[in-house]
Write a protein that holds these residues in place. Structure first.
Motif, PDB file in Angstrom:
ATOM      1  N   SER A 151     -59.402  30.833 -10.328  1.00  0.00           N
ATOM      2  CA  SER A 151     -60.090  30.143 -10.984  1.00  0.00           C
ATOM      3  C   SER A 151     -58.936  29.164 -12.408  1.00  0.00           C
ATOM      4  O   SER A 151     -59.971  28.232 -13.100  1.00  0.00           O
ATOM      5  CB  SER A 151     -61.772  30.223 -11.033  1.00  0.00           C
TER       6      SER A 151
ATOM      7  N   ASN B 138     -56.856  27.437   2.317  1.00  0.00           N
ATOM      8  CA  ASN B 138     -57.725  26.015   1.584  1.00  0.00           C
ATOM      9  C   ASN B 138     -59.081  26.464   1.697  1.00  0.00           C
ATOM     10  O   ASN B 138     -59.640  25.718   0.046  1.00  0.00           O
ATOM     11  CB  ASN B 138     -57.788  25.367   3.201  1.00  0.00           C
TER      12      ASN B 138
ATOM     13  N   ARG C 177     -59.290  27.751  -1.884  1.00  0.00           N
ATOM     14  CA  ARG C 177     -58.302  27.465  -2.747  1.00  0.00           C
ATOM     15  C   ARG C 177     -57.781  28.324  -3.166  1.00  0.00           C
ATOM     16  O   ARG C 177     -56.916  28.156  -4.953  1.00  0.00           O
ATOM     17  CB  ARG C 177     -59.957  26.578  -3.584  1.00  0.00           C
TER      18      ARG C 177
ATOM     19  N   LYS D 145     -53.274  29.750  -3.015  1.00  0.00           N
ATOM     20  CA  LYS D 145     -51.844  29.562  -2.824  1.00  0.00           C
ATOM     21  C   LYS D 145     -51.388  29.872  -1.425  1.00  0.00           C
ATOM     22  O   LYS D 145     -51.780  30.874  -1.622  1.00  0.00           O
ATOM     23  CB  LYS D 145     -50.761  28.718  -3.714  1.00  0.00           C
TER      24      LYS D 145
ATOM     25  N   ASP E 238     -49.899  25.217 -11.134  1.00  0.00           N
ATOM     26  CA  ASP E 238     -51.525  24.115 -10.365  1.00  0.00           C
ATOM     27  C   ASP E 238     -50.628  23.713  -9.237  1.00  0.00           C
ATOM     28  O   ASP E 238     -51.330  22.167  -9.142  1.00  0.00           O
ATOM     29  CB  ASP E 238     -52.444  23.988 -11.288  1.00  0.00           C
TER      30      ASP E 238
END
Length: 338
Positions: free
Chosen positions: A4, A129, A132, A134, A313
Motif C-alpha cells: 500500500s 490484479n 493490486r 506486482k 510503482d
C-alpha cells in the motif's frame, strides 16, 4: 504493508523503502543466483526462506545469514514483515504459491515457466490484479545486452527485413534417482521436457524480438531416454510479419548448444553462445564482431528491475502477460505432440 506504500512518492536516498524478500525454494539456482542478487540489489534484502527439508533449509539460511526459516511456505507468505516473494519452486507449485502470496498482499517474482498452463497463468494474474500487487516472471534473458543490441539492429533496418531465425539449445540431462531435479522428468510436476525447461526462455526471446506468432507447429520425441517427457523437440514458428523461426531443444545431445542465428534480407547475425554475448554481424558493408556480455549474475538485472518497479510503482519489464504469452505458445506446441 508495503503493497500500500505509494512508492512513486518516496524520496531517493536512505528513506527509500527497502524491499524485504521471502524466498520459496532453496535449490541450486536460488543459491548461486537468486539469493545473491536479492542481497546485492540496492534497497533489497533477503529476510526469509522456505524449504520442506529442514536440514537443507538451515544450511541455505546459514549461508545467507537469514533468520526467518519456514519448512511450510504458507507460513512465509503470511509473515507481515515480508514485502515480496520470489517463487523458485517446482513448476506445478507456481500458481498456488503465487496466488497465496498475492492474497497475503505480497508482490511476486516467479520463476519460469510461469505455470503449467494458460488457465493457471490467468488465475495468477487475476489474483495479483485483485490485490493490486506486482507480478514478474524470471525470463532474465530479456535483459541480455546482446538481445537489446539485436533489437536495435532490427529497428534500425541496417540489415533489412528479418527473414528467418534459428535457435539451438542442447544440454545433457539424465539425473539419477533421487536427484533434486528429477521432478523435471515428471510431466505433472514440470509440464514437459526441455522445451518447457529451457525452451521457454528462447520462446520469450523470439516474442521479444519479433512480436506475435501467427503459426506454431512442433515435433517432440524420445530418442535416447525412455521417460515420460520428450528428450528432443523442434518447433516451427511464423510471426505476423511473415518471418519464420525454428527452435530445437534437447536433453540428449552430447554437444551443448546455446546458439542464435538471424538471417535478414541484407545480412545476418550469429550468436554462438547466447549467455556469452559475442555476436558476428554480416552486412553489405562487411563483417564485424561485437561483444555484449550479460551481467556476471544473470539474475541481477531482472531483480534490480523488479525492485525498481516496486519503488517507482510501475509494472516490471517482464510481467505476467509476458509469462502468459510464453505459456500460450507452449500450449500450442503441445497440441501437435504425437
Amino acid at each position: 504493508m508495503l503493497a500500500s506504500v505509494p512508492f512513486n512518492k518516496a524520496p531517493p536516498g536512505p528513506r527509500t523503502p527497502r524491499i524485504r524478500w521471502g524466498l520459496i525454494g532453496c535449490g541450486d539456482i536460488a543459491r548461486k543466483r537468486v539469493a545473491p542478487a536479492l542481497n546485492n540489489t540496492a534497497n533489497s534484502k533477503l529476510v526469509a526462506v522456505s524449504r520442506a527439508n529442514s536440514q537443507l533449509l538451515d544450511s541455505f539460511a546459514d549461508e545467507f545469514s537469514v533468520e526467518k526459516r519456514y519448512p511450510d511456505w504458507r507460513d512465509l507468505v503470511q509473515n507481515p514483515e515480508i514485502d515480496a516473494v520470489y517463487v523458485a519452486s517446482p513448476n506445478y507449485l507456481h500458481a498456488d504459491q503465487t496466488i497465496a502470496a498475492a492474497n497475503a498482499g505480497k508482490h511476486i517474482l516467479c520463476e519460469k515457466p510461469m505455470a503449467l498452463d494458460v488457465a493457471q497463468c490467468d488465475q495468477m494474474i487475476a489474483a495479483c490484479n485483485r490485490k493490486r500487487v506486482k507480478l514478474g516472471i524470471a525470463y532474465y534473458r530479456h535483459f541480455y545486452p546482446v538481445i537489446r543490441r539485436i533489437k536495435e539492429i532490427i529497428v534500425s533496418g541496417e540489415l533489412g527485413d528479418p527473414v528467418f531465425t534459428q535457435i539451438n539449445a542442447f544440454e545433457w540431462f539424465n539425473p539419477r534417482a533421487g536427484h533434486p531435479r528429477e521432478w523435471l522428468l515428471k510431466p505433472e510436476l514440470s509440464g514437459g521436457g526441455p522445451m518447457v525447461d529451457f525452451g521457454c526462455h528462447r520462446v520469450e526471446v523470439l516474442l521479444d524480438l519479433f512480436g506475435p506468432m501467427s503459426k506454431v507447429k512442433s515435433t517432440m520425441g524420445n530418442v535416447v531416454f525412455e521417460r515420460e517427457v520428450e528428450d528432443v523437440a523442434t518447433a516451427q514458428f511464423q510471426f505476423e510479419t511473415g518471418a519464420c523461426a525454428t527452435l530445437s531443444v534437447s536433453h540428449a545431445a552430447f554437444e551443448p548448444q546455446d546458439t542464435l542465428s538471424l538471417f535478414f534480407s541484407r545480412g545476418s547475425i550469429h550468436v554462438p553462445g547466447l549467455s556469452k554475448g559475442t555476436m558476428r554481424v554480416i552486412g553489405e558493408q562487411g563483417e564485424r564482431v561485437e561483444e555484449h556480455p550479460p551481467a556476471q549474475n544473470i539474475h541481477q538485472p531482472l531483480i534490480e528491475d523488479f525492485v525498481s518497479a516496486l519503488i517507482e510503482d510501475r509494472s516490471p519489464v517482464v510481467g505476467g502477460e509476458i509469462g502468459k504469452g510464453v505459456a500460450e505458445i507452449l500450449e500450442r506446441m503441445a497440441l501437435h505432440k504425437k
